[in-house]
Design an enzyme around this catalytic site. Structure first.
Site, PDB file in Angstrom:
ATOM      1  N   THR A 109     -41.700  24.355  -9.074  1.00  0.00           N
ATOM      2  CA  THR A 109     -41.895  23.005  -8.554  1.00  0.00           C
ATOM      3  C   THR A 109     -42.204  22.166  -9.787  1.00  0.00           C
ATOM      4  O   THR A 109     -42.818  22.658 -10.742  1.00  0.00           O
ATOM      5  CB  THR A 109     -43.065  22.918  -7.549  1.00  0.00           C
ATOM      6  OG1 THR A 109     -44.259  23.360  -8.190  1.00  0.00           O
ATOM      7  CG2 THR A 109     -42.816  23.787  -6.314  1.00  0.00           C
ATOM      8  N   HIS A 110     -41.725  20.953  -9.801  1.00  0.00           N
ATOM      9  CA  HIS A 110     -41.865  20.075 -10.982  1.00  0.00           C
ATOM     10  C   HIS A 110     -41.284  20.731 -12.236  1.00  0.00           C
ATOM     11  O   HIS A 110     -41.732  20.452 -13.346  1.00  0.00           O
ATOM     12  CB  HIS A 110     -43.332  19.710 -11.238  1.00  0.00           C
ATOM     13  CG  HIS A 110     -44.080  19.316 -10.009  1.00  0.00           C
ATOM     14  ND1 HIS A 110     -44.087  18.043  -9.514  1.00  0.00           N
ATOM     15  CD2 HIS A 110     -44.810  20.061  -9.139  1.00  0.00           C
ATOM     16  CE1 HIS A 110     -44.822  17.996  -8.408  1.00  0.00           C
ATOM     17  NE2 HIS A 110     -45.261  19.209  -8.150  1.00  0.00           N
ATOM     18  N   ASN A 130     -19.089  26.497 -22.507  1.00  0.00           N
ATOM     19  CA  ASN A 130     -19.715  25.428 -21.722  1.00  0.00           C
ATOM     20  C   ASN A 130     -19.416  25.554 -20.230  1.00  0.00           C
ATOM     21  O   ASN A 130     -18.279  25.856 -19.854  1.00  0.00           O
ATOM     22  CB  ASN A 130     -19.201  24.072 -22.205  1.00  0.00           C
ATOM     23  CG  ASN A 130     -19.553  23.821 -23.665  1.00  0.00           C
ATOM     24  OD1 ASN A 130     -20.588  24.275 -24.150  1.00  0.00           O
ATOM     25  ND2 ASN A 130     -18.674  23.128 -24.359  1.00  0.00           N
ATOM     26  N   ASN A 189      -1.692  -2.475  13.371  1.00  0.00           N
ATOM     27  CA  ASN A 189      -3.152  -2.376  13.367  1.00  0.00           C
ATOM     28  C   ASN A 189      -3.651  -1.135  14.112  1.00  0.00           C
ATOM     29  O   ASN A 189      -4.509  -0.409  13.617  1.00  0.00           O
ATOM     30  CB  ASN A 189      -3.769  -3.642  13.975  1.00  0.00           C
ATOM     31  CG  ASN A 189      -3.454  -4.877  13.147  1.00  0.00           C
ATOM     32  OD1 ASN A 189      -2.901  -4.757  12.053  1.00  0.00           O
ATOM     33  ND2 ASN A 189      -3.789  -6.050  13.659  1.00  0.00           N
ATOM     34  N   LYS A 227      -8.238   3.195   2.182  1.00  0.00           N
ATOM     35  CA  LYS A 227      -7.502   4.447   1.996  1.00  0.00           C
ATOM     36  C   LYS A 227      -7.768   5.161   0.677  1.00  0.00           C
ATOM     37  O   LYS A 227      -8.016   6.371   0.656  1.00  0.00           O
ATOM     38  CB  LYS A 227      -6.013   4.197   2.167  1.00  0.00           C
ATOM     39  CG  LYS A 227      -5.694   3.901   3.606  1.00  0.00           C
ATOM     40  CD  LYS A 227      -4.295   3.433   3.817  1.00  0.00           C
ATOM     41  CE  LYS A 227      -4.229   2.709   5.146  1.00  0.00           C
ATOM     42  NZ  LYS A 227      -5.081   1.497   5.210  1.00  0.00           N
ATOM     43  N   GLN A 275      -7.079  -2.322   4.518  1.00  0.00           N
ATOM     44  CA  GLN A 275      -6.108  -1.543   3.750  1.00  0.00           C
ATOM     45  C   GLN A 275      -6.785  -0.842   2.566  1.00  0.00           C
ATOM     46  O   GLN A 275      -6.327   0.181   2.092  1.00  0.00           O
ATOM     47  CB  GLN A 275      -4.991  -2.461   3.252  1.00  0.00           C
ATOM     48  CG  GLN A 275      -3.906  -1.762   2.494  1.00  0.00           C
ATOM     49  CD  GLN A 275      -2.663  -2.624   2.390  1.00  0.00           C
ATOM     50  OE1 GLN A 275      -1.959  -2.853   3.357  1.00  0.00           O
ATOM     51  NE2 GLN A 275      -2.399  -3.125   1.197  1.00  0.00           N
ATOM     52  N   GLU A 300     -20.644  21.058 -14.483  1.00  0.00           N
ATOM     53  CA  GLU A 300     -20.925  19.734 -15.062  1.00  0.00           C
ATOM     54  C   GLU A 300     -20.009  18.670 -14.459  1.00  0.00           C
ATOM     55  O   GLU A 300     -20.449  17.572 -14.102  1.00  0.00           O
ATOM     56  CB  GLU A 300     -20.736  19.764 -16.578  1.00  0.00           C
ATOM     57  CG  GLU A 300     -21.838  20.509 -17.310  1.00  0.00           C
ATOM     58  CD  GLU A 300     -21.510  20.624 -18.795  1.00  0.00           C
ATOM     59  OE1 GLU A 300     -21.705  19.642 -19.509  1.00  0.00           O
ATOM     60  OE2 GLU A 300     -21.047  21.687 -19.221  1.00  0.00           O
ATOM     61  N   SER A 359       0.820  -1.216   0.000  1.00  0.00           N
ATOM     62  CA  SER A 359       0.000   0.000   0.000  1.00  0.00           C
ATOM     63  C   SER A 359       0.852   1.264   0.000  1.00  0.00           C
ATOM     64  O   SER A 359       0.329   2.368  -0.009  1.00  0.00           O
ATOM     65  CB  SER A 359      -0.926   0.009   1.225  1.00  0.00           C
ATOM     66  OG  SER A 359      -0.171  -0.172   2.405  1.00  0.00           O
ATOM     67  N   SER A 400     -15.687  24.769 -27.295  1.00  0.00           N
ATOM     68  CA  SER A 400     -15.787  23.494 -27.999  1.00  0.00           C
ATOM     69  C   SER A 400     -14.687  23.450 -29.044  1.00  0.00           C
ATOM     70  O   SER A 400     -14.290  24.482 -29.595  1.00  0.00           O
ATOM     71  CB  SER A 400     -17.158  23.401 -28.664  1.00  0.00           C
ATOM     72  OG  SER A 400     -17.105  22.533 -29.770  1.00  0.00           O
ATOM     73  N   LYS A 420     -19.493  28.135 -28.766  1.00  0.00           N
ATOM     74  CA  LYS A 420     -19.838  27.520 -27.485  1.00  0.00           C
ATOM     75  C   LYS A 420     -19.039  28.077 -26.300  1.00  0.00           C
ATOM     76  O   LYS A 420     -17.858  28.337 -26.396  1.00  0.00           O
ATOM     77  CB  LYS A 420     -19.591  26.002 -27.546  1.00  0.00           C
ATOM     78  CG  LYS A 420     -20.516  25.240 -28.463  1.00  0.00           C
ATOM     79  CD  LYS A 420     -21.950  25.203 -27.956  1.00  0.00           C
ATOM     80  CE  LYS A 420     -22.123  24.295 -26.757  1.00  0.00           C
ATOM     81  NZ  LYS A 420     -22.007  22.877 -27.110  1.00  0.00           N
ATOM     82  N   TYR A 432      -8.977  -6.955  13.306  1.00  0.00           N
ATOM     83  CA  TYR A 432      -8.413  -6.392  12.074  1.00  0.00           C
ATOM     84  C   TYR A 432      -8.322  -7.445  10.974  1.00  0.00           C
ATOM     85  O   TYR A 432      -7.948  -8.593  11.204  1.00  0.00           O
ATOM     86  CB  TYR A 432      -7.010  -5.816  12.335  1.00  0.00           C
ATOM     87  CG  TYR A 432      -6.363  -5.302  11.063  1.00  0.00           C
ATOM     88  CD1 TYR A 432      -6.599  -4.002  10.621  1.00  0.00           C
ATOM     89  CD2 TYR A 432      -5.570  -6.133  10.273  1.00  0.00           C
ATOM     90  CE1 TYR A 432      -6.046  -3.543   9.436  1.00  0.00           C
ATOM     91  CE2 TYR A 432      -5.017  -5.677   9.086  1.00  0.00           C
ATOM     92  CZ  TYR A 432      -5.257  -4.379   8.677  1.00  0.00           C
ATOM     93  OH  TYR A 432      -4.725  -3.932   7.509  1.00  0.00           O
TER      94      TYR A 432
END
Ligand code: ARG
Length: 464
Positions: free
Chosen positions: A162-163, A292, A117, A332, A329, A297, A30, A284, A290, A324
């Site tokens: 709403t909606h 963007n 540990n 992380k 491990q 996003e 690791s 773009s 464009k 343990y």
């Protein structure tokens, strides 16, 4: 004790008769991601060594040597000169091995009364405590930026939806304050998780505690922990504190993502409510016109990975018997990526909030379409004595007529309006205006500009 077994680059001992394959070595190691814990690992080791010396478990001379060696190692890591060895599996063994190279037997005594540990559990908690504090600070920055934005546009009116259908007029300041509330609860959740993060596992050793006369409370105090974990098996094995953090993080990103969705919609030329400063947008490669909204996003997209990390940790934990297991491990990388994604996102959003320009005319024009003041007309009739359900019905007829005629409620003449209810008088036109509509919602939590200003003042006080 001689050096004969501890050949450089070999973590294990006489117990093993054949080396692991390179693939297994790579699979089990690791160090290439957990070396991020180096600073907290050293911090934890120094506190442990200090306690060992204080308790007479190691000598003062050994303690001094450990301090000297660790200072050098810290310097090497800071300078990028430390050589991380895959053969030594993880951050803990790499540092311990280097310490022994530097200070000999004193280095070999550091691990007395300790296991990797409880060591790794301590490291993660120290690391996360710092991460939580950073994130809480960044949430504060973002909220301050949003408060400024809300204050600048406390009177600007746009349609509330709403909606995704026009519902009632609201003020832009009020809309922005909704996010300030969300991020406020996010900070609360982080601080609440911090309470359970900030407990010391060290002293649990491998799982059952240690036979040495250690002083856990002393180590806790040195490291700034509020308490020690009260059960050694639990201390080394559970990662619920990390899961809680990831859940809180997923909610932060969920709120970021909702806001991003709105920014993207608002910036669409079809809506045109806002513009976002160029430094947060890209063009773009094929369409020259464009611009963007890449940052919102991407943030919306990155929410997916943070949610994924939460599920990864929950799944990691669910099948583990006490105590343990090496499974842990795997905690992380999801954790680190969550912290990185969150801190970058919050930092960028605090900056971007100051790069949003509002287009009040477009917002107003949108609010004027869609009969946003229909509820105000119904409320008006109720105040004149009509039961609400009847008022609702009368206004529905009025809206129907407007739809047919292609006009707004405020465009109808008094006579036309009176056809729907005799109770309507000249004073009706005050409630049909957008300004009248928002100003009338004048209570705590309402959209009236003066309530928005009061809410801003309230939150500012809380943040200072
Ligand atoms: N690298 C390990 C981890 O991240 C450290 C603890 C290893 N303990 C063990 N008994 N193998 O969890």
């Amino acid at each position: 004790m001689t050096d004969q077994f501890a050949k450089k680059g070999e973590a294990w001992s006489a117990r093993f008769s054949e080396p692991v394959s390179d693939l297994v070595k790579r699979y089990t190691a690791s160090v290439f991601f957990d070396n991020r814990l180096a600073q907290v690992d050293i911090q934890g080791s120094l506190a442990h060594a200090e306690m060992l010396a204080h308790q007479g478990i190691i000598s003062a001379a050994d303690h001094a040597e450990i301090q000297r060696g660790m200072a050098q190692i810290k310097g090497e890591i800071d300078a990028g000169k430390f050589e991380w060895l895959l053969d030594l599996e993880d951050v803990h063994l790499n540092i311990e091995k280097r310490l022994t190279e530097l200070v000999g037997d004193a280095g070999k005594r550091l691990h007395t009364g300790r296991s990797r540990n409880d060591q790794v559990a301590t490291d993660i908690r120290l690391y996360m405590r710092g991460a939580v504090d950073d994130i809480v600070g960044l949430l504060r920055e973002l909220r301050l930026a949003l408060l400024d934005l809300a204050e600048q546009h406390a009177d600007v009116i746009l349609p509330g939806f709403t909606h995704m259908q026009v519902a009632q007029p609201i003020t832009f300041g009020h809309h922005v304050l909704a996010y300030v509330e969300m991020f406020g609860r996010d900070a609360e959740r982080m601080l609440d998780a911090r309470k359970r993060i900030n407990r010391l596992p060290l002293g649990a050793a491998a799982l059952a505690g240690t036979t040495f006369p250690i002083d856990r409370l002393r180590v806790a105090k040195t490291l700034g922990f509020d308490d020690v974990c009260r059960n050694s098996l639990d201390a080394v094995s559970d990662r619920d504190f990390a899961i809680e953090f990831c859940a809180a993080a997923a909610l932060v990103m969920t709120h970021i993502s909702r806001m991003s969705e709105e920014l993207v919609i608002w910036m669409s030329p079809r809506v045109g409510f806002i513009d976002i400063a160029d430094r947060f947008c890209t063009g773009s490669s094929i369409m020259p016109q464009k611009k963007n909204p890449d940052v919102p996003e991407l943030a919306r997209g990155k929410t997916g990975r943070v949610n994924g990390h939460l599920i990864a940790l929950l799944t990691l934990m669910k099948g583990q018997p006490l105590a343990y297991n090496k499974d842990n491990q795997e905690d992380k990388e999801p954790l680190f990526d969550t912290v990185d994604t969150l801190t970058d996102t919050l930092r960028i959003f605090a900056d971007m909030a100051r790069g949003i320009s509002v287009k009040p005319d477009a917002m107003r024009a949108a609010a004027l379409q869609g009969y946003a003041t229909a509820t105000d007309l119904a409320d008006y009739l109720v105040k004149k004595g009509l039961p609400f359900r009847d008022a609702h019905e009368a206004v529905a007829h009025a809206v129907r007529t407007c739809v047919d005629k292609g006009c707004d409620l405020a465009d109808l003449s008094l006579d036309e309006l009176r056809a729907f209810s005799e109770l309507i008088g000249e004073d009706v036109f005050a409630v049909l205006t957008l300004e009248g509509s928002v100003a009338a919602r004048d209570h705590i939590g309402g959209t009236a500009p003066n309530q928005v200003r009061a809410a801003i003042a309230h939150i500012r006080k809380e943040l200072n």
